[in-house]
Design a protein around this motif. Structure first.
Motif, short mmCIF file in Angstrom:
data_model
loop_
_atom_site.label_atom_id
_atom_site.label_comp_id
_atom_site.label_asym_id
_atom_site.label_seq_id
_atom_site.Cartn_x
_atom_site.Cartn_y
_atom_site.Cartn_z
N GLY A 39 77.24 50.80 60.17
CA GLY A 39 78.34 50.02 60.70
C GLY A 39 78.41 48.64 60.06
O GLY A 39 79.52 48.15 59.76
N PHE A 40 77.24 48.03 59.83
CA PHE A 40 77.21 46.71 59.19
C PHE A 40 77.72 46.79 57.75
O PHE A 40 78.53 45.95 57.32
N ILE A 41 77.26 47.80 57.01
CA ILE A 41 77.68 47.95 55.61
C ILE A 41 79.19 48.21 55.52
O ILE A 41 79.88 47.61 54.67
N ILE A 42 79.71 49.07 56.38
CA ILE A 42 81.14 49.36 56.38
C ILE A 42 81.95 48.11 56.71
O ILE A 42 83.05 47.90 56.20
N SER A 43 81.39 47.24 57.57
CA SER A 43 82.10 46.01 57.93
C SER A 43 82.24 45.06 56.74
O SER A 43 83.06 44.12 56.78
N LEU A 44 81.46 45.29 55.68
CA LEU A 44 81.54 44.46 54.47
C LEU A 44 82.61 44.96 53.50
O LEU A 44 82.81 44.36 52.44
N ALA A 45 83.31 46.04 53.86
CA ALA A 45 84.32 46.63 52.98
C ALA A 45 85.38 45.63 52.52
O ALA A 45 85.77 45.65 51.34
N PRO A 46 85.89 44.74 53.40
CA PRO A 46 86.89 43.77 52.91
C PRO A 46 86.39 42.91 51.76
O PRO A 46 87.16 42.59 50.85
N ILE A 47 85.10 42.54 51.80
CA ILE A 47 84.54 41.74 50.71
C ILE A 47 84.53 42.53 49.41
O ILE A 47 84.92 42.03 48.35
N GLY A 48 84.10 43.80 49.50
CA GLY A 48 84.08 44.65 48.31
C GLY A 48 85.47 44.87 47.75
O GLY A 48 85.68 44.80 46.52
N VAL A 49 86.44 45.12 48.62
CA VAL A 49 87.83 45.34 48.18
C VAL A 49 88.39 44.08 47.52
O VAL A 49 89.01 44.15 46.45
N PHE A 50 88.19 42.94 48.16
CA PHE A 50 88.71 41.68 47.63
C PHE A 50 88.14 41.37 46.25
O PHE A 50 88.88 41.07 45.31
N THR A 51 86.81 41.43 46.13
CA THR A 51 86.17 41.05 44.87
C THR A 51 86.53 42.01 43.73
O THR A 51 86.82 41.56 42.61
N TYR A 52 86.54 43.31 44.01
CA TYR A 52 86.87 44.26 42.95
C TYR A 52 88.34 44.17 42.56
O TYR A 52 88.68 44.25 41.37
N MET A 53 89.22 44.02 43.54
CA MET A 53 90.65 43.94 43.22
C MET A 53 90.95 42.67 42.41
O MET A 53 91.71 42.70 41.44
N ALA A 54 90.34 41.56 42.80
CA ALA A 54 90.54 40.31 42.06
C ALA A 54 90.04 40.46 40.62
O ALA A 54 90.71 40.02 39.67
N TRP A 55 88.89 41.11 40.45
CA TRP A 55 88.32 41.29 39.11
C TRP A 55 89.19 42.20 38.25
O TRP A 55 89.48 41.88 37.09
N VAL A 56 89.64 43.33 38.82
CA VAL A 56 90.45 44.28 38.06
C VAL A 56 91.77 43.65 37.61
O VAL A 56 92.17 43.75 36.45
N VAL A 57 92.45 42.99 38.54
CA VAL A 57 93.75 42.38 38.22
C VAL A 57 93.58 41.23 37.23
O VAL A 57 94.38 41.06 36.31
N ALA A 58 92.53 40.44 37.41
CA ALA A 58 92.30 39.29 36.53
C ALA A 58 91.98 39.71 35.11
O ALA A 58 92.36 39.02 34.15
N THR A 59 91.30 40.83 34.95
CA THR A 59 90.89 41.27 33.60
C THR A 59 91.90 42.23 32.96
O THR A 59 91.97 42.32 31.72
N GLN A 60 92.70 42.93 33.78
CA GLN A 60 93.63 43.92 33.25
C GLN A 60 95.08 43.46 33.27
O GLN A 60 95.92 44.03 32.58
N GLY A 61 95.39 42.50 34.09
CA GLY A 61 96.77 42.01 34.17
C GLY A 61 97.58 42.71 35.24
O GLY A 61 97.12 43.66 35.88
#
Length: 237
Positions: free
Chosen positions: A188-210
């Motif tokens: 439950g704790f790990i799943i609660s961290l999902a927003p952090i994982g989504v935010f960081t990966y999405m920011a990285w993908v968009v920033a590097t790929q356009g």
């Protein structure tokens, strides 16, 4: 008392914020910031997900078997579980290939460099060889490689053996129940961290790929959810 925001809503907000931050970094020339300081947190989240999968499957299955309190049911449940795993995996592969070929044939997926990602498929060695490989020779190797079919078999053997031990296996039964309760909280704790994982990966993908990558990601998500829906209805049937 203020109601806590639901996890799906948190993930949606994190997704939108990730896109916004990624676009700002992309057009501002700060893509390296997301690579060096945001993506590592996404990697940590993915590592935690991989880390929790085996304990959850192992302990949940053993705990489920122990809750039956009947050795005669274990064999039947074991055969059904393994058969269900194999059948649903095969159906998932077929559905995935069908939708991927439909979207790719319609020209909706971007063309990738074949040299950037290679995969060498193993030759099918026959049904009996596959059957033998289901039974592990090294329990720890099965855990470390996350071979889920072998983990299921290990769960069935341990659950059945604890039941067969009767009163002498009571301590093991209590330990499994206690560990599973802890693993549920950890999951439950790990799943609660999902927003952090989504935010960081999405920011990285968009920033590097356009910004162009957003359309491709949307198409992949649509394709994936269509496959999920088909698999859900197929499994229920």
């Amino acid at each position: 008392m203020k109601k806590k925001m639901s996890l799906p809503m948190q993930i949606l907000i994190a997704l939108i914020l990730g896109i916004v931050v990624g676009l700002i970094c992309y057009f501002g020339g700060f893509a390296d910031i997301t690579t060096n300081y945001l993506k590592p947190f996404g990697d940590i989240f993915v590592n935690l997900l991989k880390f929790i999968v085996v304990p959850v499957v192992l302990l949940s299955m053993i705990d489920g078997i122990l809750s039956m309190n009947d050795m005669r049911k274990v064999g039947s449940v074991g055969i059904k579980t393994v058969a269900y795993f194999l059948i649903t995996t095969a159906i998932a592969c077929i559905i995935g290939l069908v939708f991927a070929n439909i979207f790719n044939g319609a020209g909706l997926f971007p063309v990738l460099d074949p040299e950037s990602a290679t995969y060498e498929a193993k030759e099918f060695s026959g049904f009996m060889s596959t059957l033998v490989s289901i039974f592990p020779t090294n329990m720890w190797q099965s855990f470390s490689s996350a071979n889920m079919l072998q983990v299921i078999v290990i769960s069935l053997f341990f659950g059945g053996s604890i039941l067969a031990a009767g009163e002498r296996g009571k301590l093991a039964k209590d330990i499994v129940g206690s560990f599973y309760a802890v693993i549920e909280k950890l999951m439950g704790f790990i799943i609660s961290l999902a927003p952090i994982g989504v935010f960081t990966y999405m920011a990285w993908v968009v920033a590097t790929q356009g910004s162009e990558i957003l359309v491709s990601l949307l198409l992949v998500i649509v394709c994936a959810y269509l496959g999920y829906i088909c698999l859900l209805y197929t499994s229920d049937a």
